[in-house]
Design a protein around this motif. Sequence first.
Motif, PDB file in Angstrom:
ATOM      1  N   ILE A  64      27.217 -74.453 118.891  1.00 22.99           N
ATOM      2  CA  ILE A  64      26.155 -73.449 118.759  1.00 22.99           C
ATOM      3  C   ILE A  64      26.797 -72.153 118.260  1.00 22.99           C
ATOM      4  CG2 ILE A  64      24.430 -72.075 119.986  1.00 22.99           C
ATOM      5  CD1 ILE A  64      24.162 -74.514 121.928  1.00 22.99           C
ATOM      6  N   THR A  65      26.380 -71.725 117.079  1.00 22.42           N
ATOM      7  CA  THR A  65      26.972 -70.561 116.425  1.00 22.42           C
ATOM      8  C   THR A  65      26.107 -69.307 116.555  1.00 22.42           C
ATOM      9  OG1 THR A  65      25.945 -71.183 114.336  1.00 22.42           O
ATOM     10  CG2 THR A  65      28.161 -72.024 114.754  1.00 22.42           C
ATOM     11  N   GLY A  66      24.862 -69.498 116.959  1.00 21.80           N
ATOM     12  CA  GLY A  66      23.951 -68.377 117.128  1.00 21.80           C
ATOM     13  C   GLY A  66      22.600 -68.890 117.579  1.00 21.80           C
ATOM     14  N   PHE A  67      21.714 -67.951 117.918  1.00 25.73           N
ATOM     15  CA  PHE A  67      20.369 -68.349 118.350  1.00 25.73           C
ATOM     16  C   PHE A  67      19.404 -67.191 118.221  1.00 25.73           C
ATOM     17  CE2 PHE A  67      22.326 -66.645 122.170  1.00 25.73           C
ATOM     18  CZ  PHE A  67      21.314 -65.946 122.800  1.00 25.73           C
ATOM     19  N   SER A  68      18.137 -67.559 118.147  1.00 19.61           N
ATOM     20  CA  SER A  68      17.075 -66.556 118.168  1.00 19.61           C
ATOM     21  C   SER A  68      16.052 -66.977 119.207  1.00 19.61           C
ATOM     22  CB  SER A  68      16.407 -66.431 116.798  1.00 19.61           C
ATOM     23  OG  SER A  68      15.754 -67.631 116.453  1.00 19.61           O
ATOM     24  N   GLY A  69      15.305 -66.004 119.690  1.00 22.20           N
ATOM     25  CA  GLY A  69      14.223 -66.248 120.630  1.00 22.20           C
ATOM     26  C   GLY A  69      13.012 -65.445 120.215  1.00 22.20           C
ATOM     27  N   VAL A  70      11.878 -66.133 120.066  1.00 22.74           N
ATOM     28  CA  VAL A  70      10.645 -65.492 119.610  1.00 22.74           C
ATOM     29  C   VAL A  70       9.548 -65.707 120.642  1.00 22.74           C
ATOM     30  CG1 VAL A  70       8.866 -65.482 117.801  1.00 22.74           C
ATOM     31  CG2 VAL A  70      11.276 -65.823 117.183  1.00 22.74           C
ATOM     32  N   ALA A  71       8.778 -64.662 120.879  1.00 20.32           N
ATOM     33  CA  ALA A  71       7.590 -64.738 121.742  1.00 20.32           C
ATOM     34  C   ALA A  71       6.543 -63.785 121.169  1.00 20.32           C
ATOM     35  CB  ALA A  71       7.924 -64.369 123.179  1.00 20.32           C
ATOM     36  N   ASP A  72       5.328 -64.263 121.052  1.00 21.83           N
ATOM     37  CA  ASP A  72       4.205 -63.432 120.611  1.00 21.83           C
ATOM     38  C   ASP A  72       4.511 -62.663 119.323  1.00 21.83           C
ATOM     39  OD1 ASP A  72       2.742 -64.216 122.870  1.00 21.83           O
ATOM     40  OD2 ASP A  72       3.655 -62.634 124.076  1.00 21.83           O
ATOM     41  N   ASP A  73       5.004 -63.356 118.312  1.00 19.45           N
ATOM     42  CA  ASP A  73       5.300 -62.773 116.996  1.00 19.45           C
ATOM     43  C   ASP A  73       6.404 -61.722 117.032  1.00 19.45           C
ATOM     44  OD1 ASP A  73       3.228 -64.388 116.066  1.00 19.45           O
ATOM     45  OD2 ASP A  73       1.753 -62.782 116.132  1.00 19.45           O
ATOM     46  N   ASN A  74       7.162 -61.655 118.123  1.00 17.00           N
ATOM     47  CA  ASN A  74       8.246 -60.689 118.248  1.00 17.00           C
ATOM     48  C   ASN A  74       9.574 -61.425 118.412  1.00 17.00           C
ATOM     49  OD1 ASN A  74       8.975 -57.786 118.546  1.00 17.00           O
ATOM     50  ND2 ASN A  74       9.769 -58.500 120.508  1.00 17.00           N
ATOM     51  N   ILE A  75      10.560 -60.987 117.636  1.00 18.58           N
ATOM     52  CA  ILE A  75      11.911 -61.521 117.811  1.00 18.58           C
ATOM     53  C   ILE A  75      12.495 -60.803 119.028  1.00 18.58           C
ATOM     54  CG2 ILE A  75      14.201 -61.766 116.790  1.00 18.58           C
ATOM     55  CD1 ILE A  75      12.665 -61.584 114.028  1.00 18.58           C
ATOM     56  N   GLU A  76      12.611 -61.524 120.122  1.00 22.45           N
ATOM     57  CA  GLU A  76      13.097 -60.942 121.374  1.00 22.45           C
ATOM     58  C   GLU A  76      14.621 -60.954 121.443  1.00 22.45           C
ATOM     59  OE1 GLU A  76      11.250 -59.463 123.571  1.00 22.45           O
ATOM     60  OE2 GLU A  76       9.252 -60.109 122.972  1.00 22.45           O
ATOM     61  N   MET A  77      15.242 -61.879 120.714  1.00 22.58           N
ATOM     62  CA  MET A  77      16.697 -61.968 120.715  1.00 22.58           C
ATOM     63  C   MET A  77      17.158 -62.680 119.459  1.00 22.58           C
ATOM     64  SD  MET A  77      17.116 -64.735 123.871  1.00 22.58           S
ATOM     65  CE  MET A  77      16.117 -63.840 125.062  1.00 22.58           C
ATOM     66  N   LEU A  78      18.278 -62.209 118.921  1.00 22.07           N
ATOM     67  CA  LEU A  78      18.954 -62.866 117.815  1.00 22.07           C
ATOM     68  C   LEU A  78      20.423 -62.499 117.946  1.00 22.07           C
ATOM     69  CD1 LEU A  78      17.762 -63.078 114.120  1.00 22.07           C
ATOM     70  CD2 LEU A  78      20.153 -63.119 114.788  1.00 22.07           C
ATOM     71  N   PHE A  79      21.230 -63.492 118.284  1.00 26.16           N
ATOM     72  CA  PHE A  79      22.648 -63.271 118.548  1.00 26.16           C
ATOM     73  C   PHE A  79      23.484 -64.312 117.826  1.00 26.16           C
ATOM     74  CE2 PHE A  79      20.428 -61.378 122.125  1.00 26.16           C
ATOM     75  CZ  PHE A  79      21.022 -60.126 122.182  1.00 26.16           C
ATOM     76  N   ILE A  80      24.599 -63.863 117.265  1.00 27.07           N
ATOM     77  CA  ILE A  80      25.513 -64.728 116.532  1.00 27.07           C
ATOM     78  C   ILE A  80      26.881 -64.644 117.207  1.00 27.07           C
ATOM     79  CG2 ILE A  80      26.552 -65.218 114.274  1.00 27.07           C
ATOM     80  CD1 ILE A  80      23.418 -65.380 114.384  1.00 27.07           C
ATOM     81  N   ALA A  81      27.530 -65.799 117.396  1.00 24.85           N
ATOM     82  CA  ALA A  81      28.886 -65.812 117.948  1.00 24.85           C
ATOM     83  C   ALA A  81      29.787 -64.995 117.027  1.00 24.85           C
ATOM     84  CB  ALA A  81      29.392 -67.241 118.079  1.00 24.85           C
ATOM     85  N   PRO A  82      30.643 -64.139 117.589  1.00 24.74           N
ATOM     86  CA  PRO A  82      31.459 -63.245 116.753  1.00 24.74           C
ATOM     87  C   PRO A  82      32.228 -63.947 115.634  1.00 24.74           C
ATOM     88  CG  PRO A  82      31.612 -62.586 119.037  1.00 24.74           C
ATOM     89  CD  PRO A  82      30.838 -63.883 119.007  1.00 24.74           C
ATOM     90  N   ASP A  83      32.772 -65.123 115.878  1.00 24.72           N
ATOM     91  CA  ASP A  83      33.542 -65.834 114.857  1.00 24.72           C
ATOM     92  C   ASP A  83      32.687 -66.301 113.686  1.00 24.72           C
ATOM     93  OD1 ASP A  83      35.781 -65.458 116.420  1.00 24.72           O
ATOM     94  OD2 ASP A  83      35.873 -67.527 117.134  1.00 24.72           O
ATOM     95  N   TYR A  84      31.373 -66.286 113.843  1.00 25.51           N
ATOM     96  CA  TYR A  84      30.469 -66.784 112.810  1.00 25.51           C
ATOM     97  C   TYR A  84      29.657 -65.684 112.134  1.00 25.51           C
ATOM     98  CZ  TYR A  84      31.567 -71.447 114.507  1.00 25.51           C
ATOM     99  OH  TYR A  84      32.228 -72.597 114.868  1.00 25.51           O
ATOM    100  N   ARG A  85      29.915 -64.437 112.496  1.00 28.94           N
ATOM    101  CA  ARG A  85      29.176 -63.330 111.881  1.00 28.94           C
ATOM    102  C   ARG A  85      29.511 -63.240 110.397  1.00 28.94           C
ATOM    103  NH1 ARG A  85      29.478 -57.876 114.839  1.00 28.94           N
ATOM    104  NH2 ARG A  85      27.985 -57.481 113.206  1.00 28.94           N
ATOM    105  N   GLY A  86      28.538 -62.776 109.611  1.00 27.40           N
ATOM    106  CA  GLY A  86      28.756 -62.569 108.191  1.00 27.40           C
ATOM    107  C   GLY A  86      28.694 -63.832 107.349  1.00 27.40           C
ATOM    108  N   GLN A  87      28.178 -64.921 107.908  1.00 26.18           N
ATOM    109  CA  GLN A  87      28.097 -66.186 107.178  1.00 26.18           C
ATOM    110  C   GLN A  87      26.657 -66.593 106.847  1.00 26.18           C
ATOM    111  OE1 GLN A  87      30.438 -69.307 109.018  1.00 26.18           O
ATOM    112  NE2 GLN A  87      32.008 -67.857 109.657  1.00 26.18           N
ATOM    113  N   GLY A  88      25.712 -65.693 107.057  1.00 24.05           N
ATOM    114  CA  GLY A  88      24.325 -65.984 106.721  1.00 24.05           C
ATOM    115  C   GLY A  88      23.525 -66.646 107.833  1.00 24.05           C
ATOM    116  N   ILE A  89      24.131 -66.828 108.985  1.00 26.98           N
ATOM    117  CA  ILE A  89      23.450 -67.504 110.100  1.00 26.98           C
ATOM    118  C   ILE A  89      22.303 -66.653 110.626  1.00 26.98           C
ATOM    119  CG2 ILE A  89      23.741 -68.419 112.441  1.00 26.98           C
ATOM    120  CD1 ILE A  89      26.691 -69.053 111.558  1.00 26.98           C
TER     121      ILE A  89
END
Length: 148
Positions: A64-89
């Motif tokens: 798992i390199t990153g994840f997002s969480g959505v509720a009620d049309d709102n992005i509540e969370m979007l996090f990328i593992a530091p080693d995978y940042r900058g790769q378009g994830i």
Amino acid sequence: MSTISLRSATVADYPRLIEVWEASVRTTHDFLAEQDLQALKPLIFNQYFDAVCLTLACSEQGDITGFSGVADDNIEMLFIAPDYRGQGIGTRLLRQAIDQQGATSVDVNEQNHAALSFYRARGFGIGGRSPLDGQGKPYPLLHLQLNA
């Protein structure tokens, strides 16, 4: 760049998700006090993950390199593992949240300049500001809206 696949999360993924969350927050939220991070961690794990529709980004090896969480049309969370940042994830997860889940808004900590730049570059504009975060802490939030 390696191939990234997206999938829905299960409760079995939560231990890895909290690791990604903490590593990402430590990399991007240098303004956050340690006690506030430690107070958020059980809330994220025990409540917030269950309150959103979680989408995972996984490497070819299944990590798992990153994840997002959505509720009620709102992005509540979007996090990328530091080693995978900058790769378009993050962009892949954001597009999925917008295109498949109808996300049109996201709150960003005002001090998180990288996140603000990320969302603004992808069509979000500032629609408002709150002086406190969701826990009532003095970490101002910018309320971003996807420009029509």
